[in-house]
Design a protein around this motif. Sequence first.
Motif, PDB file in Angstrom:
ATOM      1  N   PRO A 136       0.801  -1.237   0.000  1.00  0.00           N
ATOM      2  CA  PRO A 136       0.000   0.000   0.000  1.00  0.00           C
ATOM      3  C   PRO A 136       0.828   1.279   0.000  1.00  0.00           C
ATOM      4  CG  PRO A 136      -0.907  -1.592   1.555  1.00  0.00           C
ATOM      5  CD  PRO A 136       0.397  -2.162   1.078  1.00  0.00           C
ATOM      6  N   ASP A 137       1.878   1.333   0.834  1.00  0.00           N
ATOM      7  CA  ASP A 137       2.653   2.571   0.910  1.00  0.00           C
ATOM      8  C   ASP A 137       3.413   2.847  -0.375  1.00  0.00           C
ATOM      9  OD1 ASP A 137       4.233   0.301   1.577  1.00  0.00           O
ATOM     10  OD2 ASP A 137       5.789   1.607   2.425  1.00  0.00           O
ATOM     11  N   LYS A 138       3.858   1.775  -1.052  1.00  0.00           N
ATOM     12  CA  LYS A 138       4.588   1.960  -2.309  1.00  0.00           C
ATOM     13  C   LYS A 138       3.625   2.385  -3.426  1.00  0.00           C
ATOM     14  CE  LYS A 138       8.423   0.721  -0.366  1.00  0.00           C
ATOM     15  NZ  LYS A 138       7.912   0.515   0.989  1.00  0.00           N
ATOM     16  N   LEU A 139       2.423   1.816  -3.439  1.00  0.00           N
ATOM     17  CA  LEU A 139       1.423   2.210  -4.436  1.00  0.00           C
ATOM     18  C   LEU A 139       1.043   3.676  -4.257  1.00  0.00           C
ATOM     19  CD1 LEU A 139      -0.830  -0.980  -4.379  1.00  0.00           C
ATOM     20  CD2 LEU A 139       0.554  -0.192  -6.307  1.00  0.00           C
ATOM     21  N   THR A 140       0.918   4.098  -3.009  1.00  0.00           N
ATOM     22  CA  THR A 140       0.604   5.507  -2.737  1.00  0.00           C
ATOM     23  C   THR A 140       1.728   6.409  -3.210  1.00  0.00           C
ATOM     24  OG1 THR A 140      -0.758   4.931  -0.814  1.00  0.00           O
ATOM     25  CG2 THR A 140       0.076   7.185  -0.932  1.00  0.00           C
ATOM     26  N   ALA A 141       2.971   6.028  -2.917  1.00  0.00           N
ATOM     27  CA  ALA A 141       4.126   6.835  -3.333  1.00  0.00           C
ATOM     28  C   ALA A 141       4.200   6.957  -4.846  1.00  0.00           C
ATOM     29  CB  ALA A 141       5.414   6.218  -2.791  1.00  0.00           C
ATOM     30  N   LEU A 142       3.761   5.915  -5.556  1.00  0.00           N
ATOM     31  CA  LEU A 142       3.810   5.919  -7.021  1.00  0.00           C
ATOM     32  C   LEU A 142       2.588   6.578  -7.647  1.00  0.00           C
ATOM     33  CD1 LEU A 142       5.125   2.292  -7.667  1.00  0.00           C
ATOM     34  CD2 LEU A 142       6.415   4.433  -7.929  1.00  0.00           C
ATOM     35  N   GLY A 143       1.618   6.978  -6.826  1.00  0.00           N
ATOM     36  CA  GLY A 143       0.424   7.626  -7.355  1.00  0.00           C
ATOM     37  C   GLY A 143      -0.538   6.675  -8.030  1.00  0.00           C
ATOM     38  N   ARG A 144      -0.442   5.377  -7.721  1.00  0.00           N
ATOM     39  CA  ARG A 144      -1.327   4.397  -8.344  1.00  0.00           C
ATOM     40  C   ARG A 144      -2.717   4.467  -7.714  1.00  0.00           C
ATOM     41  NH1 ARG A 144       0.266   3.122 -12.992  1.00  0.00           N
ATOM     42  NH2 ARG A 144      -0.724   1.093 -12.931  1.00  0.00           N
ATOM     43  N   ILE A 145      -3.745   4.207  -8.519  1.00  0.00           N
ATOM     44  CA  ILE A 145      -5.125   4.365  -8.037  1.00  0.00           C
ATOM     45  C   ILE A 145      -5.733   3.045  -7.557  1.00  0.00           C
ATOM     46  CG2 ILE A 145      -5.539   6.362  -9.515  1.00  0.00           C
ATOM     47  CD1 ILE A 145      -7.130   4.459 -11.374  1.00  0.00           C
ATOM     48  N   HIS A 146      -4.997   1.936  -7.677  1.00  0.00           N
ATOM     49  CA  HIS A 146      -5.509   0.650  -7.223  1.00  0.00           C
ATOM     50  C   HIS A 146      -4.816   0.239  -5.922  1.00  0.00           C
ATOM     51  CE1 HIS A 146      -1.832  -0.559  -9.405  1.00  0.00           C
ATOM     52  NE2 HIS A 146      -1.781  -1.548  -8.534  1.00  0.00           N
ATOM     53  N   ASP A 147      -5.383  -0.779  -5.262  1.00  0.00           N
ATOM     54  CA  ASP A 147      -4.721  -1.337  -4.088  1.00  0.00           C
ATOM     55  C   ASP A 147      -4.274  -2.763  -4.381  1.00  0.00           C
ATOM     56  OD1 ASP A 147      -6.905  -3.115  -3.689  1.00  0.00           O
ATOM     57  OD2 ASP A 147      -7.944  -1.637  -2.447  1.00  0.00           O
ATOM     58  N   GLU A 148      -3.612  -3.364  -3.405  1.00  0.00           N
ATOM     59  CA  GLU A 148      -3.024  -4.686  -3.640  1.00  0.00           C
ATOM     60  C   GLU A 148      -4.100  -5.754  -3.876  1.00  0.00           C
ATOM     61  OE1 GLU A 148      -3.152  -4.097   0.876  1.00  0.00           O
ATOM     62  OE2 GLU A 148      -2.958  -2.898  -0.945  1.00  0.00           O
ATOM     63  N   ASN A 149      -5.262  -5.628  -3.216  1.00  0.00           N
ATOM     64  CA  ASN A 149      -6.325  -6.609  -3.414  1.00  0.00           C
ATOM     65  C   ASN A 149      -6.899  -6.541  -4.824  1.00  0.00           C
ATOM     66  OD1 ASN A 149      -6.231  -7.708  -0.786  1.00  0.00           O
ATOM     67  ND2 ASN A 149      -7.457  -6.012   0.013  1.00  0.00           N
ATOM     68  N   GLN A 150      -7.044  -5.339  -5.345  1.00  0.00           N
ATOM     69  CA  GLN A 150      -7.517  -5.191  -6.728  1.00  0.00           C
ATOM     70  C   GLN A 150      -6.515  -5.783  -7.703  1.00  0.00           C
ATOM     71  OE1 GLN A 150      -8.069  -0.916  -6.495  1.00  0.00           O
ATOM     72  NE2 GLN A 150     -10.285  -1.142  -6.706  1.00  0.00           N
ATOM     73  N   ALA A 151      -5.224  -5.628  -7.401  1.00  0.00           N
ATOM     74  CA  ALA A 151      -4.200  -6.200  -8.276  1.00  0.00           C
ATOM     75  C   ALA A 151      -4.310  -7.721  -8.310  1.00  0.00           C
ATOM     76  CB  ALA A 151      -2.815  -5.769  -7.802  1.00  0.00           C
ATOM     77  N   LEU A 152      -4.465  -8.337  -7.138  1.00  0.00           N
ATOM     78  CA  LEU A 152      -4.562  -9.794  -7.064  1.00  0.00           C
ATOM     79  C   LEU A 152      -5.834 -10.299  -7.738  1.00  0.00           C
ATOM     80  CD1 LEU A 152      -3.300 -10.284  -3.390  1.00  0.00           C
ATOM     81  CD2 LEU A 152      -2.078 -10.875  -5.494  1.00  0.00           C
ATOM     82  N   LYS A 153      -6.935  -9.553  -7.588  1.00  0.00           N
ATOM     83  CA  LYS A 153      -8.183  -9.948  -8.242  1.00  0.00           C
ATOM     84  C   LYS A 153      -8.052  -9.856  -9.761  1.00  0.00           C
ATOM     85  CE  LYS A 153     -11.289  -8.686  -4.442  1.00  0.00           C
ATOM     86  NZ  LYS A 153     -12.329  -7.726  -3.974  1.00  0.00           N
ATOM     87  N   ALA A 154      -7.340  -8.840 -10.237  1.00  0.00           N
ATOM     88  CA  ALA A 154      -7.141  -8.688 -11.683  1.00  0.00           C
ATOM     89  C   ALA A 154      -6.341  -9.861 -12.240  1.00  0.00           C
ATOM     90  CB  ALA A 154      -6.426  -7.364 -11.982  1.00  0.00           C
ATOM     91  N   VAL A 155      -5.344 -10.312 -11.481  1.00  0.00           N
ATOM     92  CA  VAL A 155      -4.551 -11.462 -11.913  1.00  0.00           C
ATOM     93  C   VAL A 155      -5.419 -12.714 -11.986  1.00  0.00           C
ATOM     94  CG1 VAL A 155      -2.628 -12.968 -11.338  1.00  0.00           C
ATOM     95  CG2 VAL A 155      -2.401 -10.501 -11.012  1.00  0.00           C
ATOM     96  N   GLU A 156      -6.232 -12.932 -10.964  1.00  0.00           N
ATOM     97  CA  GLU A 156      -7.112 -14.107 -10.965  1.00  0.00           C
ATOM     98  C   GLU A 156      -8.059 -14.078 -12.159  1.00  0.00           C
ATOM     99  OE1 GLU A 156      -7.155 -16.905  -9.075  1.00  0.00           O
ATOM    100  OE2 GLU A 156      -5.230 -16.077  -8.427  1.00  0.00           O
ATOM    101  N   LEU A 157      -8.573 -12.908 -12.461  1.00  0.00           N
ATOM    102  CA  LEU A 157      -9.475 -12.783 -13.600  1.00  0.00           C
ATOM    103  C   LEU A 157      -8.742 -13.068 -14.905  1.00  0.00           C
ATOM    104  CD1 LEU A 157     -12.351 -12.130 -14.402  1.00  0.00           C
ATOM    105  CD2 LEU A 157     -11.704  -9.724 -14.563  1.00  0.00           C
ATOM    106  N   ALA A 158      -7.510 -12.561 -15.027  1.00  0.00           N
ATOM    107  CA  ALA A 158      -6.728 -12.790 -16.247  1.00  0.00           C
ATOM    108  C   ALA A 158      -6.489 -14.279 -16.475  1.00  0.00           C
ATOM    109  CB  ALA A 158      -5.397 -12.048 -16.161  1.00  0.00           C
ATOM    110  N   LYS A 159      -6.367 -15.034 -15.388  1.00  0.00           N
ATOM    111  CA  LYS A 159      -6.153 -16.473 -15.511  1.00  0.00           C
ATOM    112  C   LYS A 159      -7.396 -17.217 -15.984  1.00  0.00           C
ATOM    113  CE  LYS A 159      -2.792 -16.878 -11.708  1.00  0.00           C
ATOM    114  NZ  LYS A 159      -2.590 -17.474 -10.364  1.00  0.00           N
ATOM    115  N   SER A 160      -8.571 -16.607 -15.798  1.00  0.00           N
ATOM    116  CA  SER A 160      -9.818 -17.355 -15.955  1.00  0.00           C
ATOM    117  C   SER A 160     -10.566 -17.089 -17.256  1.00  0.00           C
ATOM    118  CB  SER A 160     -10.753 -17.028 -14.780  1.00  0.00           C
ATOM    119  OG  SER A 160     -11.210 -15.682 -14.850  1.00  0.00           O
TER     120      SER A 160
END
Length: 386
Positions: A136-160
Amino acid sequence: MSQPLTLKLPPLSLYIHIPWCVQKCPYCDFNSHGQKQQVLPETEYVSHLLDDLTEDAKLVGDRAIHSIFIGGGTPSLFSQQAIHTLLEGVKKRVNLLADAEITMEANPGTVESQRFADYVKAGITRISIGVQSFQPDKLTALGRIHDENQALKAVELAKSIGLNSFNLDLMHGLPKQSLEDAMFDLNTAITQQPPHLSWYQLTIEPNTQFHSKPPKLPEDEVLWDIQEQGDELLRQAGFEQYEISAYSQAGQQCRHNLNYWRFGDYLGIGCGAHGKITLANENQIIRTVKVKHPKGYMDLTRSYTSDNKVVPSQELPFEFFMNRFRLLEPCPKSDYSDFTGLSLDNATKQNLQSAITRGLLLESDDEWQVTPLGRRYLNTLLEMMV
């Protein structure tokens, strides 16, 4: 300089640029524009992209296109219908191979990730997910609009959803990042078993927020430890490094990336897009650049192209080696002659012997090979090719 040889046509790709994103990240020096209007002009922009391609298609005739890369910005802000219209229009204007790799960049935010299945229906075969970090702190520092849970969910979706492949985009050397932080991110990415992983160091680029207000980045010793331990971790997990910042499972290299680094040709359409085209009949290579700002690009009173120039023969050696030496695979000497139109006698003038003497490069009768030392000091090696 030696008399030019007859140029051979390398493989051909297509790059499509969609310039809008939700907000500009502080490290980003790409041609991207924060979304100011609630509804993007996607119908109008797609129409301009296809008109742009109609003009560029005259440069390549019926040459086959084996890969498409839709980058940005955040292309996943566009609807499934817009991407479908775009790809159908591409097929009508160029000779797109039936098994072409078609990649689209996407953010792992919830709204965009829910569209992944629709993009596959539209013709996308590969998605590149811009994770960057799982902390979370690194995503905030980079100005990213997603969180780590959204990233993991996106990966799961890409697999399916039946993609041929997908990529995770991950950065290291982040503000206040420790070795342990970097290995946590990399381990998390590896656990998701992506077919392809782009893992690269954050650099501070001009004309970015980070350039005007530089964050505190890890010391050089920490950066080297991250790179060394990360490489070992990836190898143990079965990933093969094929480019300085690209790793893949066996047979899952990005075809579009490979063509770019092998000094292949590519059409570039959209705001600020760059292209490289070999004109065999005229025995020359041209570089094209499109109008950078969306408003100017969609202005019907002007051309989409802002610059179109022949690459001078004296610049071709550096351009060739700058691309080719990023790859870990050997470089056939025949590619140099075939794709620059210059003789091997010309290549020997580019400080290659000095690079060999310094242990940055190996040479055989048929090819050159960058050494592990050359990979570590790649910038030094490339500077020697000027």
